[in-house]
Design an enzyme around this catalytic site. Sequence first.
Site, short mmCIF file in Angstrom:
data_model
loop_
_atom_site.label_atom_id
_atom_site.label_comp_id
_atom_site.label_asym_id
_atom_site.label_seq_id
_atom_site.Cartn_x
_atom_site.Cartn_y
_atom_site.Cartn_z
N SER A 142 0.86 -1.19 0.00
CA SER A 142 0.00 0.00 0.00
C SER A 142 0.89 1.23 0.00
O SER A 142 2.04 1.17 0.46
CB SER A 142 -0.88 0.00 1.26
OG SER A 142 -1.55 1.23 1.41
N TYR A 155 -2.45 -0.94 10.41
CA TYR A 155 -2.45 -1.35 8.99
C TYR A 155 -1.21 -0.81 8.29
O TYR A 155 -0.50 -1.55 7.60
CB TYR A 155 -3.73 -0.80 8.34
CG TYR A 155 -3.85 -1.00 6.84
CD1 TYR A 155 -4.27 -2.21 6.30
CD2 TYR A 155 -3.57 0.04 5.96
CE1 TYR A 155 -4.41 -2.38 4.93
CE2 TYR A 155 -3.70 -0.12 4.59
CZ TYR A 155 -4.13 -1.33 4.07
OH TYR A 155 -4.27 -1.49 2.72
N1 NAD Z 1 -8.68 -0.48 -1.82
C1 NAD Z 1 -7.68 0.30 -1.51
O1 NAD Z 1 -7.83 1.54 -1.47
C2 NAD Z 1 -6.32 -0.29 -1.21
C3 NAD Z 1 -5.23 0.59 -1.13
C4 NAD Z 1 -3.97 0.05 -0.86
C5 NAD Z 1 -3.82 -1.31 -0.68
N2 NAD Z 1 -4.91 -2.13 -0.76
C6 NAD Z 1 -4.69 -3.55 -0.56
O2 NAD Z 1 -5.19 -4.25 -1.67
C7 NAD Z 1 -5.45 -5.61 -1.30
C8 NAD Z 1 -6.81 -6.02 -1.85
O3 NAD Z 1 -7.79 -5.25 -1.22
P1 NAD Z 1 -9.09 -4.69 -1.98
O4 NAD Z 1 -8.95 -3.22 -2.04
O5 NAD Z 1 -9.33 -5.46 -3.21
O6 NAD Z 1 -10.17 -4.99 -0.86
P2 NAD Z 1 -11.40 -6.01 -0.79
O7 NAD Z 1 -11.91 -5.88 0.60
O8 NAD Z 1 -12.32 -5.76 -1.92
O9 NAD Z 1 -10.73 -7.45 -1.00
C9 NAD Z 1 -9.97 -8.07 -0.02
C10 NAD Z 1 -10.19 -9.57 -0.12
O10 NAD Z 1 -9.30 -10.20 0.81
C11 NAD Z 1 -10.02 -11.21 1.48
N3 NAD Z 1 -9.42 -11.48 2.77
C12 NAD Z 1 -9.42 -10.68 3.87
N4 NAD Z 1 -8.78 -11.29 4.89
C13 NAD Z 1 -8.38 -12.51 4.41
C14 NAD Z 1 -7.68 -13.60 4.97
N5 NAD Z 1 -7.27 -13.58 6.25
N6 NAD Z 1 -7.43 -14.67 4.20
C15 NAD Z 1 -7.85 -14.71 2.91
N7 NAD Z 1 -8.53 -13.71 2.33
C16 NAD Z 1 -8.79 -12.62 3.08
C17 NAD Z 1 -11.44 -10.67 1.61
O11 NAD Z 1 -12.38 -11.72 1.84
C18 NAD Z 1 -11.62 -10.00 0.26
O12 NAD Z 1 -12.14 -10.88 -0.71
C19 NAD Z 1 -5.32 -5.65 0.21
O13 NAD Z 1 -4.06 -6.19 0.55
C20 NAD Z 1 -5.39 -4.19 0.61
O14 NAD Z 1 -4.73 -3.94 1.84
C21 NAD Z 1 -6.14 -1.66 -1.04
#
Ligand code: NAD
Length: 256
Positions: A142, A155
């Site tokens: 991130s 986080y």
């Molecule tokens: N959306 C943002 O703004 C953003 C920004 C920076 C980083 N991220 C990172 O991107 C990645 C994906 O997130 P996203 O934005 O698609 O969010 P999202 O919530 O849409 O998807 C996250 C997925 O991870 C799964 N998950 C959560 N905990 C888990 C576990 N312990 N084991 C297996 N699966 C698990 C959830 O069920 C979900 O399907 C994450 O690592 C998040 O930290 C997101």
Amino acid sequence: MDMGMFAGKVALVTGGASGIGVAAALRFAEEGAAVVIADLNEVGAETIAAEIRAKGGRACAVRCDVASEADNAAMVALAKSEYGRIDAAFLNAGAYAQTGFAEADAATFDTMVAINLKGAWMGLQAVLPALEPGGAAVVTASTSGVTGLAVAAAYSAAKHGVIGLVRSSSQAFAARGLRVNAICPGPVATAILGVTEQPPLQVPDALEVPGYAGTMQPQHIAEIALFLASPRSGAINGQEIIADAGFLASYPPMPQ
Ligand SMILES: NC(=O)c1ccc[n+]([C@@H]2O[C@H](COP(=O)([O-])OP(=O)(O)OC[C@H]3O[C@@H](n4cnc5c(N)ncnc54)[C@H](O)[C@@H]3O)[C@@H](O)[C@H]2O)c1
């Protein structure tokens, strides 16, 4: 699907039931990969796998808690038994807690570290011996792994650790002819930001460019994951690639 950049290859995607992981799973499949979709949300993962199969691709789903060493091992074993190889591992699952440093309790810290950092550690350890030569792992960190995030301190601390993990594991990957890199997204329109509707995939070469510091679509991050998982990025190992539409590059931020 027979002609794409991952034709004949196998991709593993964690967090593949939502957001960035869905876009990546669908794009890997469009590019010809067989895809193993791992998520805590098994129903959601199976829905995406079924969508890929309905379009003529190969995909299967597995319930996996990335905070569990046994689940990481089982996910890798399933990919090998189903498809015989793993070429790309997108370790993307993550969880977010909006809690500032002063308010966060130790349990929140433990959860953030267990899923985001230890999960990535165990995922990388599981895929390192399993990836085919020339293969690659990509981890979702991130921008808050690069700069602090006051409203989500635990986080942010965990995501900083992910970058250290990717750097520190890169020689172990290189020793096997493999690579590992991190993507550092800025804000992406997913459930983490309260956006639950998954947008349809765009033609990659016609993907709309987000405005300066704008919110990105999951596919923007997925395209970078595919690039980092492919031989096209063969010169990149142990790096964190910031994908934030320019926000962190220059201070003070550009007026909008
Ligand atoms: N959306 C943002 O703004 C953003 C920004 C920076 C980083 N991220 C990172 O991107 C990645 C994906 O997130 P996203 O934005 O698609 O969010 P999202 O919530 O849409 O998807 C996250 C997925 O991870 C799964 N998950 C959560 N905990 C888990 C576990 N312990 N084991 C297996 N699966 C698990 C959830 O069920 C979900 O399907 C994450 O690592 C998040 O930290 C997101």
